[in-house]
Design a protein around this motif. Structure first.
Motif, PDB file in Angstrom:
ATOM      1  N   ALA A   1     -25.986  70.478 -58.789  1.00  0.00           N
ATOM      2  CA  ALA A   1     -24.634  70.926 -58.419  1.00  0.00           C
ATOM      3  C   ALA A   1     -23.555  70.236 -59.238  1.00  0.00           C
ATOM      4  O   ALA A   1     -22.596  70.866 -59.685  1.00  0.00           O
TER       5      ALA A   1
ATOM      6  N   ASP B   1     -19.559  70.762 -63.398  1.00  0.00           N
ATOM      7  CA  ASP B   1     -18.268  70.202 -63.783  1.00  0.00           C
ATOM      8  C   ASP B   1     -18.272  69.605 -65.184  1.00  0.00           C
ATOM      9  O   ASP B   1     -17.234  69.172 -65.672  1.00  0.00           O
TER      10      ASP B   1
ATOM     11  N   GLU C   1     -22.009  80.365 -60.721  1.00  0.00           N
ATOM     12  CA  GLU C   1     -22.594  79.782 -59.515  1.00  0.00           C
ATOM     13  C   GLU C   1     -23.924  79.110 -59.855  1.00  0.00           C
ATOM     14  O   GLU C   1     -24.535  79.400 -60.887  1.00  0.00           O
TER      15      GLU C   1
ATOM     16  N   MET D   1     -13.677  79.187 -54.546  1.00  0.00           N
ATOM     17  CA  MET D   1     -13.988  77.775 -54.771  1.00  0.00           C
ATOM     18  C   MET D   1     -15.452  77.548 -54.411  1.00  0.00           C
ATOM     19  O   MET D   1     -15.924  78.037 -53.374  1.00  0.00           O
ATOM     20  N   SER D   2     -16.163  76.813 -55.246  1.00  0.00           N
ATOM     21  CA  SER D   2     -17.579  76.613 -54.989  1.00  0.00           C
ATOM     22  C   SER D   2     -17.797  75.600 -53.867  1.00  0.00           C
ATOM     23  O   SER D   2     -16.944  74.764 -53.575  1.00  0.00           O
ATOM     24  N   VAL D   3     -18.966  75.722 -53.240  1.00  0.00           N
ATOM     25  CA  VAL D   3     -19.350  74.869 -52.120  1.00  0.00           C
ATOM     26  C   VAL D   3     -20.705  74.249 -52.434  1.00  0.00           C
ATOM     27  O   VAL D   3     -21.663  74.961 -52.760  1.00  0.00           O
ATOM     28  N   VAL D   4     -20.786  72.939 -52.339  1.00  0.00           N
ATOM     29  CA  VAL D   4     -22.041  72.230 -52.591  1.00  0.00           C
ATOM     30  C   VAL D   4     -22.887  72.287 -51.319  1.00  0.00           C
ATOM     31  O   VAL D   4     -22.520  71.704 -50.290  1.00  0.00           O
TER      32      VAL D   4
ATOM     33  N   ARG E   1     -24.972  75.473 -55.481  1.00  0.00           N
ATOM     34  CA  ARG E   1     -23.508  75.424 -55.514  1.00  0.00           C
ATOM     35  C   ARG E   1     -22.961  76.834 -55.748  1.00  0.00           C
ATOM     36  O   ARG E   1     -22.480  77.162 -56.816  1.00  0.00           O
TER      37      ARG E   1
ATOM     38  N   GLU F   1     -20.354  80.110 -55.149  1.00  0.00           N
ATOM     39  CA  GLU F   1     -18.897  80.250 -55.058  1.00  0.00           C
ATOM     40  C   GLU F   1     -18.571  81.436 -54.154  1.00  0.00           C
ATOM     41  O   GLU F   1     -18.525  82.579 -54.602  1.00  0.00           O
TER      42      GLU F   1
ATOM     43  N   THR G   1     -12.881  70.829 -57.606  1.00  0.00           N
ATOM     44  CA  THR G   1     -13.639  71.958 -58.134  1.00  0.00           C
ATOM     45  C   THR G   1     -14.662  72.494 -57.134  1.00  0.00           C
ATOM     46  O   THR G   1     -15.241  73.560 -57.364  1.00  0.00           O
ATOM     47  N   ALA G   2     -14.902  71.750 -56.061  1.00  0.00           N
ATOM     48  CA  ALA G   2     -15.879  72.178 -55.055  1.00  0.00           C
ATOM     49  C   ALA G   2     -15.621  71.452 -53.747  1.00  0.00           C
ATOM     50  O   ALA G   2     -14.950  70.419 -53.717  1.00  0.00           O
ATOM     51  N   TYR G   3     -16.174  72.020 -52.667  1.00  0.00           N
ATOM     52  CA  TYR G   3     -16.110  71.395 -51.351  1.00  0.00           C
ATOM     53  C   TYR G   3     -17.517  71.196 -50.818  1.00  0.00           C
ATOM     54  O   TYR G   3     -18.472  71.860 -51.258  1.00  0.00           O
TER      55      TYR G   3
END
Length: 203
Positions: free
Chosen positions: A30, A34, A44, A85-88, A94, A96, A113-115
Motif C-alpha cells: 500500500a 506514494d 488502485e 481518496m484511497s483507503v488502506v 489500497r 480508491e 494521500t490515503a486514509y
C-alpha cells in the motif's frame, strides 16, 4: 523494493518504461503508491496488483457530484466527506472508493494521500463497465473484511441511478443488503439522509 526505493527507482531499460511496470514477485504494498514516479492518477492496489482506471462516462461524474453535494449537506459535524481518496485496507490493499465518509479526527491536512480503514464509516462505488467485477464482488469483500460498516453500490440503469445499500454483519464480516433505492435515497444510518436521486436529470 521498499516504498522509499520506488522514489529513487530509475526508468526501466525496456523502452523507457517506469520500473513499476515490472511488479515484485510478492506484489506491491500500500505504501508503494506514494513513491512510484509517473503512476497514473487514481491507480488502485488490489491484492498487490496495480489497477488502472479507464476514462469515466458522464453518468459517473454527475452521480458523484450529486452524492458529494448532498452528503456534505447531511453529514454531521464529527464526520467528513472525501471524494476519490484511497483507503488502506491491508498490506497489499489500497483501493480508491468514489466517495468515503470518515471521522473528522482522521483528517490531518491537505497533503494526505490515503486514509486508514479504521477511520472510514461508509464507502461508495459508482459502477463503471470496466470495474463491474471489482465493484460488485472483490472490493465489497475487502471493505467488509476491513470492518467498514457501510457500503453503497450505485448502478446506471437507463441513465438513472439505482443505489444498493449494505450494512456490515460483524458476526460474518460480510455485507447484508438492507435496501435498493431508485428515485429517492432516504436512510437513518449511518446518519439521516434524504437525497432526490432524480436530480441527476437536471445536472
Amino acid at each position: 523494493m521498499t516504498a522509499e526505493a520506488w522514489s529513487e527507482a530509475p526508468l526501466s531499460d525496456t523502452h523507457g518504461l517506469p520500473s513499476w511496470i515490472f511488479p515484485p514477485a510478492e506484489g506491491f504494498r500500500a505504501a508503494d503508491l506514494d513513491h512510484m514516479p509517473q503512476l497514473p492518477a487514481h491507480t488502485e492496489l488490489i491484492d498487490g496488483s496495480l489497477v488502472f482506471v479507464s476514462p469515466q462516462a458522464s453518468f459517473h461524474s454527475l452521480m458523484l457530484f450529486l452524492l458529494e453535494r448532498e452528503l456534505r449537506r447531511f453529514c454531521p459535524a464529527h464526520l467528513r466527506v472525501r471524494r476519490e481518496m484511497s483507503v488502506v485496507l491491508g498490506l497489499r490493499q489500497r483501493p480508491e472508493p468514489d466517495l468515503v465518509i470518515l471521522r473528522a479526527e482522521a483528517v490531518q491536512g491537505t497533503s494526505e494521500t490515503a486514509y486508514e480503514a479504521s477511520d472510514v464509516l461508509l464507502v461508495v462505488e459508482v459502477v463503471s463497465p470496466d470495474s463491474e467485477e471489482r465493484d460488485r464482488k472483490r472490493k465489497p469483500q475487502l471493505y467488509a473484511e476491513a470492518g467498514i460498516a457501510h457500503f453503497w453500490r450505485i448502478e446506471n440503469q437507463s441513465d438513472r441511478p439505482t443505489v444498493y445499500v449494505y450494512e456490515l454483519d460483524p458476526a460474518t464480516t460480510s455485507y447484508a443488503l438492507t435496501g435498493i433505492y431508485h428515485d429517492r435515497l432516504k436512510l437513518s444510518v449511518p446518519f439521516e439522509i434524504d437525497i432526490d436521486l432524480t436530480e441527476i436529470d437536471a445536472l
